[in-house]
Design an enzyme around this catalytic site. Structure first.
Site, PDB file in Angstrom:
ATOM      1  N   HIS A   1      34.716 -52.716  -0.188  1.00  0.00           N
ATOM      2  CA  HIS A   1      33.588 -51.791  -0.127  1.00  0.00           C
ATOM      3  C   HIS A   1      32.292 -52.479  -0.550  1.00  0.00           C
ATOM      4  O   HIS A   1      32.320 -53.441  -1.330  1.00  0.00           O
ATOM      5  CB  HIS A   1      33.816 -50.610  -1.082  1.00  0.00           C
ATOM      6  CG  HIS A   1      34.869 -49.640  -0.648  1.00  0.00           C
ATOM      7  ND1 HIS A   1      35.901 -49.242  -1.479  1.00  0.00           N
ATOM      8  CD2 HIS A   1      35.040 -48.974   0.514  1.00  0.00           C
ATOM      9  CE1 HIS A   1      36.658 -48.364  -0.829  1.00  0.00           C
ATOM     10  NE2 HIS A   1      36.162 -48.188   0.381  1.00  0.00           N
TER      11      HIS A   1
ATOM     12  N   ARG B   1      36.004 -49.712   6.537  1.00  0.00           N
ATOM     13  CA  ARG B   1      36.203 -48.280   6.293  1.00  0.00           C
ATOM     14  C   ARG B   1      35.053 -47.414   6.821  1.00  0.00           C
ATOM     15  O   ARG B   1      35.242 -46.212   7.020  1.00  0.00           O
ATOM     16  CB  ARG B   1      36.348 -48.028   4.792  1.00  0.00           C
ATOM     17  CG  ARG B   1      37.555 -48.702   4.139  1.00  0.00           C
ATOM     18  CD  ARG B   1      38.844 -48.001   4.497  1.00  0.00           C
ATOM     19  NE  ARG B   1      39.996 -48.646   3.910  1.00  0.00           N
ATOM     20  CZ  ARG B   1      40.438 -48.428   2.674  1.00  0.00           C
ATOM     21  NH1 ARG B   1      39.798 -47.584   1.897  1.00  0.00           N
ATOM     22  NH2 ARG B   1      41.514 -49.053   2.227  1.00  0.00           N
TER      23      ARG B   1
ATOM     24  N   GLU C   1      35.665 -41.159  -5.374  1.00  0.00           N
ATOM     25  CA  GLU C   1      34.345 -41.557  -4.878  1.00  0.00           C
ATOM     26  C   GLU C   1      34.327 -41.699  -3.358  1.00  0.00           C
ATOM     27  O   GLU C   1      33.300 -41.458  -2.716  1.00  0.00           O
ATOM     28  CB  GLU C   1      33.931 -42.886  -5.497  1.00  0.00           C
ATOM     29  CG  GLU C   1      32.661 -43.442  -4.868  1.00  0.00           C
ATOM     30  CD  GLU C   1      32.309 -44.812  -5.385  1.00  0.00           C
ATOM     31  OE1 GLU C   1      31.256 -44.925  -6.024  1.00  0.00           O
ATOM     32  OE2 GLU C   1      33.064 -45.769  -5.167  1.00  0.00           O
ATOM     33  N   ASP C   2      35.461 -42.106  -2.784  1.00  0.00           N
ATOM     34  CA  ASP C   2      35.473 -42.368  -1.343  1.00  0.00           C
ATOM     35  C   ASP C   2      35.436 -41.103  -0.507  1.00  0.00           C
ATOM     36  O   ASP C   2      35.227 -41.169   0.710  1.00  0.00           O
ATOM     37  CB  ASP C   2      36.712 -43.202  -0.983  1.00  0.00           C
ATOM     38  CG  ASP C   2      36.625 -44.591  -1.561  1.00  0.00           C
ATOM     39  OD1 ASP C   2      35.509 -45.141  -1.593  1.00  0.00           O
ATOM     40  OD2 ASP C   2      37.663 -45.123  -1.991  1.00  0.00           O
TER      41      ASP C   2
ATOM     42  N   ASP D   1      46.197 -42.635  -2.990  1.00  0.00           N
ATOM     43  CA  ASP D   1      44.860 -43.110  -3.370  1.00  0.00           C
ATOM     44  C   ASP D   1      43.975 -41.996  -3.923  1.00  0.00           C
ATOM     45  O   ASP D   1      42.762 -42.197  -4.091  1.00  0.00           O
ATOM     46  CB  ASP D   1      44.170 -43.741  -2.148  1.00  0.00           C
ATOM     47  CG  ASP D   1      44.753 -45.105  -1.798  1.00  0.00           C
ATOM     48  OD1 ASP D   1      44.350 -46.087  -2.437  1.00  0.00           O
ATOM     49  OD2 ASP D   1      45.629 -45.169  -0.923  1.00  0.00           O
TER      50      ASP D   1
ATOM     51  N   CYS E   1      34.833 -46.204  -8.124  1.00  0.00           N
ATOM     52  CA  CYS E   1      35.814 -45.491  -7.289  1.00  0.00           C
ATOM     53  C   CYS E   1      36.383 -44.240  -7.944  1.00  0.00           C
ATOM     54  O   CYS E   1      36.785 -43.308  -7.263  1.00  0.00           O
ATOM     55  CB  CYS E   1      37.043 -46.370  -7.089  1.00  0.00           C
ATOM     56  SG  CYS E   1      37.067 -47.352  -5.663  1.00  0.00           S
TER      57      CYS E   1
HETATM   58  N1  GLY Z   1      43.428 -48.629  -2.686  1.00  0.00           N
HETATM   59  C1  GLY Z   1      42.072 -48.303  -2.552  1.00  0.00           C
HETATM   60  C2  GLY Z   1      41.715 -48.072  -1.137  1.00  0.00           C
HETATM   61  O1  GLY Z   1      42.195 -48.791  -0.303  1.00  0.00           O
HETATM   62  O2  GLY Z   1      40.987 -47.184  -0.780  1.00  0.00           O
END
Ligand code: GLY
Length: 249
Positions: free
Chosen positions: A153, A126, A64-65, A59, A240
């Site tokens: 998200h 998350r 961005e995450d 990933d 993302c």
């Molecule tokens: N595949 C994107 C995520 O789950 O973070």
């Protein structure tokens, strides 16, 4: 403005998915989309820094995450999916100096929406309430939690078009915290168009949503479609794929 992005590994086929019943991802198609995305950022005048792919982290293109920039302050996050924690080292090096979220808390940048000097953060699978509380104490802008209902998200379901207006996929997230703003609903059948990337002089919109494109253009936005269908199958969107920062390198 500067953008940090990360190339697509072959291992993308093993990325995190909440829906496992689907055909394998086409990494070649994802790489072509990534190149188009980078070109769209450069066309908008951004200085784009491309980090190398990491095969151990499927990933990793979804930078961005992993990091957040709020009021010029860089924050290294702890992605909620344990498989994604190892993505942080390369991003940390590119975004040094930064504030580091304490271990034990988890928050994905995809759950953070900034508009009009405010920070909205999704309570999702998350991002934990404790991490949101830590962020609220760590930054000056006010932080408002938002319940994420049917999407991965917060920004899968709602994004800012300007400082007063948001594009929203009805039912995806709780709209109540956005009472001070105008919410435009995505047209029928186009809920996946809600993840728009706002750049200084234009909006990037996922390709394949003609009614949303028309709606945004009729309202005066310079909206440009970008092909991203393969990344959508990887449960990723336009926001993302980059971390946006003020200034150049
Ligand atoms: N595949 C994107 C995520 O789950 O973070």
């Amino acid at each position: 403005m500067r953008a940090l992005v990360r190339s697509v590994p072959d291992s993308l086929v093993r990325c995190e998915l909440t829906c496992i019943d689907r055909a394998p991802l086409d990494v070649g198609a994802a790489r072509r989309e990534h190149a188009g995305y980078v070109a769209a950022l450069r066309e908008a005048g951004l200085d784009v820094q491309v980090l190398p792919a990491d095969e151990d982290h499927p990933d990793c293109p979804f930078v961005e995450d992993v990091a957040l920039v709020v009021a010029g302050r860089r924050i290294l996050l702890n992605p909620g999916a344990p498989s994604r924690r190892g993505e942080r080292a390369a991003v940390a090096a590119a975004l040094s100096p930064h504030l580091r979220m304490p271990e034990g808390l988890s928050l994905d940048g995809g759950d953070v929406l900034q508009i009009a000097g405010r920070v909205f953060v999704g309570r999702s699978t998350r991002s934990s309430a404790a991490a949101i509380a830590w962020l609220a104490a760590a930054i000056d802008p006010p932080v408002t939690p938002v319940d994420v209902r049917t999407v991965l998200h917060l920004k899968t379901g709602i994004t800012a078009l300007d400082e007063r207006t948001l594009l929203w996929s009805s039912g995806s997230v709780d709209p109540a915290p956005f009472d001070d703003f105008e919410l435009i609903a995505t047209p029928p059948g186009e809920s996946a168009a809600a993840n728009v990337l706002r750049l200084p002089d234009r909006l990037l919109l996922s390709d394949g949503f003609p009614s949303t494109l028309q709606l945004l253009r009729e309202r005066g936005y310079d909206a440009r479609p970008v092909a991203i269908a393969e990344f959508a199958r990887a449960e990723a969107g336009l926001t993302c794929l980059s971390v946006l920062l003020p200034g150049d390198r």
